[in-house]
Design a protein around this motif. Structure first.
Motif, PDB file in Angstrom:
ATOM      1  N   VAL A 159       0.825  -1.106  -0.058  1.00 25.98           N
ATOM      2  CA  VAL A 159      -0.195  -0.004  -0.104  1.00 25.98           C
ATOM      3  C   VAL A 159       0.738   1.296  -0.101  1.00 25.98           C
ATOM      4  N   ARG A 160       0.684   2.047  -1.002  1.00 31.59           N
ATOM      5  CA  ARG A 160       1.516   3.152  -1.247  1.00 31.59           C
ATOM      6  C   ARG A 160       0.480   4.560  -1.120  1.00 31.59           C
ATOM      7  N   ALA A 161       1.061   5.612  -0.528  1.00 31.80           N
ATOM      8  CA  ALA A 161       0.061   6.713  -0.580  1.00 31.80           C
ATOM      9  C   ALA A 161      -0.005   7.297  -1.899  1.00 31.80           C
ATOM     10  N   ASP A 162       1.006   7.251  -2.693  1.00 27.14           N
ATOM     11  CA  ASP A 162       1.039   7.888  -4.057  1.00 27.14           C
ATOM     12  C   ASP A 162       0.023   7.302  -4.917  1.00 27.14           C
ATOM     13  N   THR A 163      -0.126   5.868  -4.833  1.00 24.57           N
ATOM     14  CA  THR A 163      -1.033   5.121  -5.624  1.00 24.57           C
ATOM     15  C   THR A 163      -2.238   4.783  -5.118  1.00 24.57           C
ATOM     16  N   ARG A 228     -15.358  -4.035   3.057  1.00 24.72           N
ATOM     17  CA  ARG A 228     -14.004  -3.966   3.904  1.00 24.72           C
ATOM     18  C   ARG A 228     -12.956  -4.897   3.961  1.00 24.72           C
ATOM     19  N   ALA A 229     -13.685  -6.311   3.623  1.00 26.69           N
ATOM     20  CA  ALA A 229     -12.548  -7.237   3.135  1.00 26.69           C
ATOM     21  C   ALA A 229     -11.696  -7.135   1.889  1.00 26.69           C
ATOM     22  N   ARG A 230     -12.301  -6.565   1.047  1.00 25.73           N
ATOM     23  CA  ARG A 230     -11.283  -6.174  -0.192  1.00 25.73           C
ATOM     24  C   ARG A 230     -10.285  -5.044   0.086  1.00 25.73           C
ATOM     25  N   VAL A 231     -10.650  -4.095   0.761  1.00 26.42           N
ATOM     26  CA  VAL A 231      -9.801  -2.735   1.291  1.00 26.42           C
ATOM     27  C   VAL A 231      -8.662  -3.504   2.202  1.00 26.42           C
ATOM     28  N   ALA A 232      -9.221  -4.508   2.927  1.00 29.28           N
ATOM     29  CA  ALA A 232      -8.133  -4.994   4.004  1.00 29.28           C
ATOM     30  C   ALA A 232      -7.230  -6.211   3.532  1.00 29.28           C
ATOM     31  N   SER A 233      -7.567  -6.594   2.044  1.00 28.06           N
ATOM     32  CA  SER A 233      -6.555  -7.692   1.494  1.00 28.06           C
ATOM     33  C   SER A 233      -5.473  -7.377   0.652  1.00 28.06           C
ATOM     34  N   PRO A 234      -4.426  -7.936   1.113  1.00 29.56           N
ATOM     35  CA  PRO A 234      -3.089  -7.690   0.290  1.00 29.56           C
ATOM     36  C   PRO A 234      -3.172  -7.667  -1.262  1.00 29.56           C
ATOM     37  N   VAL A 235      -3.902  -8.999  -1.651  1.00 26.40           N
ATOM     38  CA  VAL A 235      -4.093  -8.976  -3.090  1.00 26.40           C
ATOM     39  C   VAL A 235      -4.682  -8.010  -3.778  1.00 26.40           C
ATOM     40  N   THR A 236      -5.573  -7.212  -3.312  1.00 28.61           N
ATOM     41  CA  THR A 236      -6.175  -6.044  -3.621  1.00 28.61           C
ATOM     42  C   THR A 236      -5.175  -5.145  -4.260  1.00 28.61           C
ATOM     43  N   TYR A 237      -4.167  -4.989  -3.683  1.00 17.07           N
ATOM     44  CA  TYR A 237      -2.891  -4.260  -4.247  1.00 17.07           C
ATOM     45  C   TYR A 237      -1.847  -4.739  -4.751  1.00 17.07           C
ATOM     46  N   ALA A 238      -1.492  -6.073  -4.627  1.00 23.11           N
ATOM     47  CA  ALA A 238      -0.500  -6.881  -5.534  1.00 23.11           C
ATOM     48  C   ALA A 238      -0.744  -6.729  -6.777  1.00 23.11           C
ATOM     49  N   VAL A 239      -1.786  -6.493  -7.412  1.00 21.03           N
ATOM     50  CA  VAL A 239      -2.196  -6.466  -8.970  1.00 21.03           C
ATOM     51  C   VAL A 239      -1.672  -4.987  -9.477  1.00 21.03           C
ATOM     52  N   ASP A 240      -1.357  -4.061  -8.557  1.00 24.39           N
ATOM     53  CA  ASP A 240      -0.997  -2.727  -9.126  1.00 24.39           C
ATOM     54  C   ASP A 240       0.748  -2.698  -9.584  1.00 24.39           C
ATOM     55  N   GLY A 241       1.397  -3.658  -9.273  1.00 22.99           N
ATOM     56  CA  GLY A 241       2.837  -3.796  -9.514  1.00 22.99           C
ATOM     57  C   GLY A 241       3.525  -2.652  -8.717  1.00 22.99           C
ATOM     58  N   GLY A 242       4.996  -2.752  -8.781  1.00 26.89           N
ATOM     59  CA  GLY A 242       5.592  -1.840  -8.031  1.00 26.89           C
ATOM     60  C   GLY A 242       6.109  -2.368  -6.792  1.00 26.89           C
ATOM     61  N   ALA A 243       5.846  -3.588  -6.420  1.00 29.17           N
ATOM     62  CA  ALA A 243       5.923  -4.294  -5.023  1.00 29.17           C
ATOM     63  C   ALA A 243       7.279  -4.452  -4.757  1.00 29.17           C
ATOM     64  N   PRO A 244       7.712  -4.169  -3.637  1.00 28.96           N
ATOM     65  CA  PRO A 244       9.052  -4.771  -3.328  1.00 28.96           C
ATOM     66  C   PRO A 244       9.174  -6.377  -3.205  1.00 28.96           C
ATOM     67  N   PRO A 245      10.454  -7.090  -3.124  1.00 33.04           N
ATOM     68  CA  PRO A 245      10.450  -8.312  -3.151  1.00 33.04           C
ATOM     69  C   PRO A 245       9.845  -9.110  -2.075  1.00 33.04           C
ATOM     70  N   PHE A 246       9.275 -10.245  -2.155  1.00 30.64           N
ATOM     71  CA  PHE A 246       8.362 -11.082  -1.180  1.00 30.64           C
ATOM     72  C   PHE A 246       9.131 -12.442  -1.032  1.00 30.64           C
ATOM     73  N   LEU A 269       1.319 -11.462  -7.234  1.00 28.57           N
ATOM     74  CA  LEU A 269       2.668 -10.565  -7.311  1.00 28.57           C
ATOM     75  C   LEU A 269       3.320 -10.987  -8.539  1.00 28.57           C
ATOM     76  N   THR A 270       3.255 -12.426  -8.930  1.00 29.58           N
ATOM     77  CA  THR A 270       3.965 -12.732 -10.070  1.00 29.58           C
ATOM     78  C   THR A 270       3.479 -12.124 -11.377  1.00 29.58           C
ATOM     79  N   GLU A 271       2.064 -12.080 -11.587  1.00 35.67           N
ATOM     80  CA  GLU A 271       1.155 -11.788 -12.770  1.00 35.67           C
ATOM     81  C   GLU A 271       1.616 -10.335 -12.769  1.00 35.67           C
ATOM     82  N   ALA A 272       1.707  -9.508 -11.665  1.00 34.51           N
ATOM     83  CA  ALA A 272       2.146  -8.113 -11.743  1.00 34.51           C
ATOM     84  C   ALA A 272       3.454  -7.706 -11.972  1.00 34.51           C
ATOM     85  N   GLY A 273       4.538  -8.798 -12.116  1.00 39.87           N
ATOM     86  CA  GLY A 273       5.623  -8.657 -12.550  1.00 39.87           C
ATOM     87  C   GLY A 273       6.744  -8.426 -11.120  1.00 39.87           C
ATOM     88  N   GLY A 274       6.160  -9.107 -10.138  1.00 39.84           N
ATOM     89  CA  GLY A 274       6.794  -8.681  -8.793  1.00 39.84           C
ATOM     90  C   GLY A 274       7.919  -9.908  -8.618  1.00 39.84           C
TER      91      GLY A 274
END
Length: 311
Positions: A159-163, A228-246, A269-274
């Motif tokens: 989760v990034r403020a700029d995105t 609320r579940a969607r907002v609190a789920s990491p997969v919601t944001y993983a698709v946006d790309g730009g993630a650090p290594p996991f 994460l993989t599908e988003a190029g992470g």
């Protein structure tokens, strides 16, 4: 015994949203330890505290923020899960030249989500803001969490403020710093809350009235829980790309958080190029119960973080 806390004056009003670090205590091992630093305050809530352990070094060192588990309902920054000795976790990180920052955060009966993520991000901003006093390299910070803490570590990395806007960033504690991290280790954290929303809990011996962790975390009316579940789920944001290594580590036989939760996050994460590594632990239940691999699992996490924070 003389207090090391700074003197308060009548001009200290309103109370500050955080407190500068008090002096460290240096042990015979050369490790400098800062205990109980107040990284955020909010009226009506207990102060949020963190501890910092810094290994002997010539200059600033990378830091790892450790986030405890406990179903978002309980837990303590000072104690890893019972399958992971404190000496093993702390010793491995400090021996690798990494500072350890262990944090508390508001539990879900104190405040529902996103209060927990707000606190994690406030802790990261605090460490970055006071990096010079702590002996930490502000540009090299990673996150490591287990169970509920793994979920929060994943969100801290994604989760990034700029995105994603300021709503999940929070305004607790230090406000002007960045809350990003360079790498994430997530042990058996929930990644897709919607997929397990409404599922019954496994038996909890001696706790017949234990609150449902998911429902308590989300709060609000039942009709609002899917969103609320969607907002609190990491997969919601993983698709946006730009993630650090996991690095995701999860027991195959986990009866509390299904192994498929880490598979889902790894796939997103993989599908988003992470960059993501998924390590299954054969025969292991939640908190790696039933596994003899715990020392190797800890070493893997330390090596992963050291590699990404010192490269």
């Amino acid at each position: 015994m003389t207090s090391t806390a700074p003197a308060r004056t009548e001009t200290d009003w309103p109370p500050p949203p955080f407190h500068a670090p008090t002096p460290a205590v240096t042990g015979t091992d050369g490790v400098r330890r800062f205990h109980g630093l107040t990284y955020a305050t909010s009226p009506g809530y207990r102060p949020r505290l963190l501890d910092v352990h810094v290994p002997p070094a010539e200059g600033p060192v990378p830091a790892v923020v450790w986030i405890h588990g406990g179903g978002w309902l309980e837990g303590d920054r000072r104690y890893p899960p019972p399958t992971v000795p404190v000496e093993l976790l702390h010793g491995a990180l400090l021996g690798a030249g990494l500072a350890l920052v262990s944090i508390d955060y508001r539990h879900s009966l104190e405040a529902p989500f996103p209060a927990q993520l707000h606190d994690v991000k406030a802790a990261i901003r605090y460490v970055r803001h006071h990096a010079g006093a702590l002996g930490i390299d502000r540009e090299r910070i990673g996150a490591w969490g287990e169970s509920a803490g793994g979920h929060l570590a994943a969100l801290a990395g994604l989760v990034r403020a700029d995105t994603h806007g300021p709503g999940l960033e929070g305004t607790e504690g230090v406000r002007e710093e960045d809350s990003g991290v360079l790498a994430v280790v997530d042990w058996y954290g929930v990644s897709d809350i919607a997929a397990i929303l409404g599922q019954p809990l496994p038996p909890l011996p001696g706790e017949p009235s234990y609150p449902n962790p998911i429902e308590t975390l989300l709060g609000g009316p039942e009709a609002e829980r899917p969103e609320r579940a969607r907002v609190a789920s990491p997969v919601t944001y993983a698709v946006d790309g730009g993630a650090p290594p996991f690095l995701l580590v999860h027991g195959r036989e986990d009866q509390v958080v299904p192994y498929s939760q880490s598979e889902t996050l790894a796939r997103a994460l993989t599908e988003a190029g992470g960059e993501v590594t998924l390590r299954p632990v054969e025969g292991a239940d939640h908190i790696f119960l039933g596994s003899a691999e715990v020392p190797a699992i800890v070493a893997h996490g330390v090596d992963f973080l050291r590699g990404h924070l010192t490269s």
